[in-house]
Write a protein that holds these residues in place. Structure first.
Motif: not given
Lengths: 192, 192
Positions: A14-24, A31-39
């Motif tokens: 879920a974290i890795m998927r969120a990372t790709i989504e937010v980066a896109q 991209l920030s760790i905060e935004a990934v954590a929230a997503r």
């Protein structure tokens, strides 16, 4: 125990998927760790426990989606096989959203040696090894001159592709890589 | 008027020198406009009036030190001339502090298309044009096969060098580029 490990693996996914989504959505630079954590619906500490940096989180997330290209079929025609490998690279570079994310990762490794080492170990190294092995096999069957350095040959195919992708930033096309394979076989010396 | 322009040019030079100094000391990733302003003894607004971003400031500062390589002498031996050009690139990549700063700039252009366009216009474009012109001249004198695409030849020389510098991050040496020139002339097809 199994259930616990499964939940942990699910959370990692879920974290890795969120990372790709937010980066896109906002680009790697923002991209920030905060935004990934929230997503992903987790705490920042959960992310930092597993990934030491934004660069490594992004690297792992992207590679988790890229690794399948491992086993391209081989034929008896080395030119066709080399073209096919390069076409897979073109597809990666030109595809949405991977092209832009892959370019961002290439940018990141100019600043972060840990990510650079891991990307070479997990991605570029295995790709190179397979190309070198294919070139060696072609030497054995007389399709490539036996005195041509196989590792250099690999760099002469990959290099111009990455030079376009990262430096001149012109489109990398099938036509370009097909011409590259022909040119490397022919050489630029005067014809005998 | 002349005195005013001179002071302005001096201030521009001082800012660009400060940019390089601070980047050498703390690395490009941590470089800030604030730190450059403090080092150069100017206000941040003075910097922002001239440069729209940290990336463009760094790009201009680095290019102001790199441009001299323009006129390498030419001989009648195209291999020697191409080797000499590549040696100049090796010197840049391996040299302290330029190698690390040049690598950081290559990283920056993966995120900033404005810097990418300017770096190609001011640096890579002119270098490529000179190499292509030299290759064309060698076709005319029969040292290079006339059907070999000159622009592709240039990419096949520069590409593997930048692939090493940016991707595998192995040392780029004179031996590597000398081997590259020989290999491109020979081609990897079976010898007739």
């Amino acid at each position: 125990m199994t259930a616990h490990r499964t939940r942990s693996a699910d959370r990692t996914d879920a974290i890795m998927r969120a990372t790709i989504e937010v980066a896109q959505e906002i680009g790697y630079a923002k991209l920030s760790i905060e935004a990934v954590a929230a997503r992903a619906g987790v705490g920042k500490h959960t992310i930092y426990r597993r990934w030491p940096s934004k660069g490594m989180l992004f690297h792992d997330s992207l590679l988790s989606t890229l690794e399948p290209a491992a086993d391209l079929p081989e034929t008896d025609d080395v030119k066709a096989d080399l073209r096919q490998r390069l076409h897979a690279t073109v597809d990666l570079m030109a595809g949405e959203p991977w092209g832009a994310l892959f370019q961002a990762l290439a940018g990141e490794i100019q600043h972060d040696p840990v990510v650079a080492a891991s990307l070479n170990e997990r991605f570029f190294g295995p790709l190179e090894a397979r190309s070198v092995a294919r070139i060696e096999r072609a030497k054995a069957t007389g399709q490539i001159a036996p005195d041509f350095d196989s590792s250099l040959a690999q760099a002469m195919l990959a290099g111009p592709v990455y030079y376009r992708f990262l430096i001149t930033q012109e489109p990398v096309t099938y036509e370009f890589v097909d011409g590259l394979v022909e040119a490397l076989f022919a050489g630029m010396g005067p014809r005998p």
